[in-house]
Write a protein that holds these residues in place. Structure first.
Motif, PDB file in Angstrom:
ATOM      1  N   CYS A  50       0.816  -1.224   0.000  1.00 33.48           N
ATOM      2  CA  CYS A  50       0.000   0.000   0.000  1.00 33.48           C
ATOM      3  C   CYS A  50       0.845   1.268   0.000  1.00 33.48           C
ATOM      4  N   SER A  51       1.780   1.340  -0.902  1.00 33.66           N
ATOM      5  CA  SER A  51       2.676   2.501  -0.978  1.00 33.66           C
ATOM      6  C   SER A  51       2.240   3.457  -2.077  1.00 33.66           C
ATOM      7  N   THR A  52       1.031   3.971  -1.933  1.00 33.32           N
ATOM      8  CA  THR A  52       0.497   4.923  -2.897  1.00 33.32           C
ATOM      9  C   THR A  52      -0.012   6.147  -2.132  1.00 33.32           C
ATOM     10  N   PRO A  53      -0.186   7.266  -2.819  1.00 40.26           N
ATOM     11  CA  PRO A  53      -0.529   8.522  -2.124  1.00 40.26           C
ATOM     12  C   PRO A  53      -1.763   8.460  -1.227  1.00 40.26           C
ATOM     13  N   GLU A  54      -2.766   7.655  -1.565  1.00 37.42           N
ATOM     14  CA  GLU A  54      -3.964   7.637  -0.721  1.00 37.42           C
ATOM     15  C   GLU A  54      -3.731   6.999   0.651  1.00 37.42           C
ATOM     16  N   PHE A  55      -2.587   6.341   0.846  1.00 36.41           N
ATOM     17  CA  PHE A  55      -2.279   5.726   2.138  1.00 36.41           C
ATOM     18  C   PHE A  55      -1.279   6.543   2.962  1.00 36.41           C
ATOM     19  N   VAL A  56      -0.946   7.746   2.526  1.00 35.90           N
ATOM     20  CA  VAL A  56      -0.009   8.603   3.263  1.00 35.90           C
ATOM     21  C   VAL A  56      -0.755   9.308   4.395  1.00 35.90           C
ATOM     22  N   VAL A  57      -0.171   9.273   5.591  1.00 33.21           N
ATOM     23  CA  VAL A  57      -0.756   9.958   6.749  1.00 33.21           C
ATOM     24  C   VAL A  57       0.313  10.804   7.431  1.00 33.21           C
ATOM     25  N   ASN A  58      -0.129  11.828   8.144  1.00 30.57           N
ATOM     26  CA  ASN A  58       0.752  12.622   8.995  1.00 30.57           C
ATOM     27  C   ASN A  58       0.749  11.996  10.376  1.00 30.57           C
ATOM     28  N   CYS A  59       1.907  11.661  10.882  1.00 31.41           N
ATOM     29  CA  CYS A  59       2.006  11.037  12.201  1.00 31.41           C
ATOM     30  C   CYS A  59       1.842  12.091  13.296  1.00 31.41           C
ATOM     31  N   THR A  60       1.536  11.643  14.493  1.00 33.53           N
ATOM     32  CA  THR A  60       1.336  12.537  15.629  1.00 33.53           C
ATOM     33  C   THR A  60       2.642  13.255  15.959  1.00 33.53           C
ATOM     34  N   VAL A  61       2.576  14.569  16.012  1.00 33.97           N
ATOM     35  CA  VAL A  61       3.750  15.408  16.228  1.00 33.97           C
ATOM     36  C   VAL A  61       4.451  15.039  17.533  1.00 33.97           C
ATOM     37  N   ASN A  62       5.758  14.867  17.461  1.00 35.11           N
ATOM     38  CA  ASN A  62       6.635  14.594  18.605  1.00 35.11           C
ATOM     39  C   ASN A  62       6.265  13.350  19.410  1.00 35.11           C
ATOM     40  N   VAL A  63       5.392  12.505  18.894  1.00 34.08           N
ATOM     41  CA  VAL A  63       5.052  11.256  19.574  1.00 34.08           C
ATOM     42  C   VAL A  63       5.402  10.086  18.676  1.00 34.08           C
ATOM     43  N   GLN A  64       4.832  10.100  17.491  1.00 32.01           N
ATOM     44  CA  GLN A  64       5.106   9.044  16.525  1.00 32.01           C
ATOM     45  C   GLN A  64       6.228   9.541  15.615  1.00 32.01           C
ATOM     46  N   ASP A  65       7.434   9.124  15.942  1.00 28.53           N
ATOM     47  CA  ASP A  65       8.602   9.635  15.235  1.00 28.53           C
ATOM     48  C   ASP A  65       9.224   8.619  14.275  1.00 28.53           C
ATOM     49  N   MET A  66       8.539   7.513  14.051  1.00 31.32           N
ATOM     50  CA  MET A  66       9.033   6.494  13.139  1.00 31.32           C
ATOM     51  C   MET A  66       7.894   5.931  12.300  1.00 31.32           C
ATOM     52  N   CYS A  67       8.283   5.284  11.205  1.00 31.42           N
ATOM     53  CA  CYS A  67       7.334   4.522  10.396  1.00 31.42           C
ATOM     54  C   CYS A  67       7.608   3.044  10.660  1.00 31.42           C
ATOM     55  N   GLN A  68       6.551   2.269  10.650  1.00 33.41           N
ATOM     56  CA  GLN A  68       6.674   0.831  10.897  1.00 33.41           C
ATOM     57  C   GLN A  68       6.096   0.074   9.720  1.00 33.41           C
ATOM     58  N   LYS A  69       6.729  -1.031   9.370  1.00 32.46           N
ATOM     59  CA  LYS A  69       6.260  -1.870   8.270  1.00 32.46           C
ATOM     60  C   LYS A  69       6.297  -3.318   8.738  1.00 32.46           C
ATOM     61  N   GLU A  70       5.158  -3.989   8.633  1.00 39.03           N
ATOM     62  CA  GLU A  70       5.080  -5.407   8.962  1.00 39.03           C
ATOM     63  C   GLU A  70       4.768  -6.177   7.685  1.00 39.03           C
ATOM     64  N   VAL A  71       5.494  -7.241   7.478  1.00 39.24           N
ATOM     65  CA  VAL A  71       5.248  -8.118   6.333  1.00 39.24           C
ATOM     66  C   VAL A  71       4.949  -9.500   6.897  1.00 39.24           C
ATOM     67  N   LEU A  72       3.736  -9.988   6.615  1.00 41.46           N
ATOM     68  CA  LEU A  72       3.288 -11.277   7.123  1.00 41.46           C
ATOM     69  C   LEU A  72       3.109 -12.241   5.944  1.00 41.46           C
ATOM     70  N   VAL A  73       3.651 -13.436   6.066  1.00 45.23           N
ATOM     71  CA  VAL A  73       3.478 -14.450   5.032  1.00 45.23           C
ATOM     72  C   VAL A  73       2.407 -15.423   5.526  1.00 45.23           C
ATOM     73  N   LYS A  74       1.269 -15.436   4.817  1.00 51.28           N
ATOM     74  CA  LYS A  74       0.140 -16.284   5.201  1.00 51.28           C
ATOM     75  C   LYS A  74      -0.172 -17.275   4.085  1.00 51.28           C
ATOM     76  N   ASP A  75      -1.122 -18.165   4.361  1.00 55.22           N
ATOM     77  CA  ASP A  75      -1.538 -19.164   3.368  1.00 55.22           C
ATOM     78  C   ASP A  75      -1.947 -18.533   2.041  1.00 55.22           C
ATOM     79  N   ASP A  76      -2.631 -17.401   2.123  1.00 53.33           N
ATOM     80  CA  ASP A  76      -3.161 -16.770   0.907  1.00 53.33           C
ATOM     81  C   ASP A  76      -2.227 -15.709   0.317  1.00 53.33           C
TER      82      ASP A  76
END
Length: 138
Positions: A35-61
């Protein structure tokens, strides 16, 4: 009372230099596509959320993605706790943290920063802070 204007100017300098304050990240839940497209861009909470996180899960599907803003402490704890489960095989969970805008998107080719730009930014900022503080203490 003399320090209030200096403190205000210092905050403005920090804000304009981008050293703190706000980061933008991609945010999505359980997507089966990256989901790396412009509609998924958000502004993080100022001075609280100072990083981006990415989880990649490998499932049956297939591969699922979760992306979000995070605080550095929470993200680093989560990523280190899941290192043993990051195998790339079925039921694998990989969590990565980063601290530059939109860094939880697709991997990009590294662009070397101009040596001149890097050499000028910090000294100019330091000099500005020095001048402000010395004038306030007179």
């Amino acid at each position: 009372m003399r320090l209030f204007p200096v403190f205000t100017l210092l905050l403005l300098l920090l804000h304009s230099s981008g050293l703190a304050l706000q980061i933008q990240c991609y945010q999505c839940e359980e997507m089966t596509h990256d989901c790396s497209t412009p509609e998924f861009v958000v502004n993080c909470t100022v001075n609280v959320q100072d990083m981006c996180q990415k989880e990649v899960l490998v499932k049956d599907d297939g591969i699922h993605y979760r992306k979000s803003c995070a605080s550095s402490g929470a993200c680093l704890i989560a990523s280190s706790g899941y290192q043993q489960f990051c195998t790339g095989k079925l039921n694998s969970v990989c969590i990565a943290c980063c601290n530059t805008p939109l860094c939880n998107g697709p991997r990009q080719k590294k662009r070397p920063q101009s040596a001149a730009a890097a050499a000028v930014t910090l000294p100019v900022f330091s000099l500005s802070v020095f001048v402000l503080l010395s004038s306030a203490l007179r």
